[in-house]
Design a protein around this motif. Structure first.
Motif, PDB file in Angstrom:
ATOM      1  N   PRO A  73      35.353  44.778  43.872  1.00 35.82           N
ATOM      2  CA  PRO A  73      36.254  43.714  43.407  1.00 35.82           C
ATOM      3  C   PRO A  73      36.784  42.896  44.585  1.00 35.82           C
ATOM      4  CG  PRO A  73      37.302  45.856  43.211  1.00 35.82           C
ATOM      5  CD  PRO A  73      35.881  46.102  43.613  1.00 35.82           C
ATOM      6  N   THR A  74      36.877  41.588  44.370  1.00 37.92           N
ATOM      7  CA  THR A  74      37.380  40.718  45.431  1.00 37.92           C
ATOM      8  C   THR A  74      38.870  40.419  45.272  1.00 37.92           C
ATOM      9  OG1 THR A  74      36.740  38.796  44.148  1.00 37.92           O
ATOM     10  CG2 THR A  74      35.140  39.616  45.767  1.00 37.92           C
ATOM     11  N   HIS A  75      39.440  40.782  44.127  1.00 40.36           N
ATOM     12  CA  HIS A  75      40.878  40.601  43.925  1.00 40.36           C
ATOM     13  C   HIS A  75      41.402  41.776  43.102  1.00 40.36           C
ATOM     14  CE1 HIS A  75      39.206  39.042  40.198  1.00 40.36           C
ATOM     15  NE2 HIS A  75      40.372  39.329  39.652  1.00 40.36           N
ATOM     16  N   GLU A  76      42.700  41.930  43.107  1.00 38.97           N
ATOM     17  CA  GLU A  76      43.311  43.050  42.391  1.00 38.97           C
ATOM     18  C   GLU A  76      44.455  42.517  41.534  1.00 38.97           C
ATOM     19  OE1 GLU A  76      45.777  46.954  43.681  1.00 38.97           O
ATOM     20  OE2 GLU A  76      44.032  46.450  44.880  1.00 38.97           O
ATOM     21  N   THR A 131      47.902  42.920  39.875  1.00 31.27           N
ATOM     22  CA  THR A 131      49.061  43.770  40.178  1.00 31.27           C
ATOM     23  C   THR A 131      50.148  43.683  39.126  1.00 31.27           C
ATOM     24  OG1 THR A 131      50.031  41.995  41.478  1.00 31.27           O
ATOM     25  CG2 THR A 131      48.666  43.613  42.652  1.00 31.27           C
TER      26      THR A 131
END
Length: 79
Positions: free
Chosen positions: A6-9, A11
């Motif tokens: 994954p390139t982003h998370e 939150t």
């Protein structure tokens, strides 16, 4: 073929809403007045409908006045 990392998370929700998603609050005053007015109009319409379709007389009959008994006033002597 292997999955890409994954390139982003994600939150969770941000502390402040996005400016493009902001909406003005709903004005509750006119809504409450509209609902109250509708209820009053409905109550009046139902009352008029009941009075118009009632089978009995809405005033007292002349015979009921004959059944009222009136006693003469007595004078009492107070010491």
């Amino acid at each position: 073929m292997q999955p890409h990392p994954p390139t982003h998370e994600v939150t969770g929700l941000p502390p402040v809403r996005a400016a493009h998603a902001a909406r003005p609050p709903v004005a509750t005053g006119p809504v409450v007045i509209g609902i109250a007015s509708a209820l009053v109009i409905t109550a009046v319409a139902l009352g008029v409908g009941i009075l118009v379709t009632s089978a009995g007389p809405s005033t007292s009959t002349p015979t009921s006045a004959r059944l009222i008994t009136i006693t003469p006033a007595t004078t009492s002597v107070r010491p």
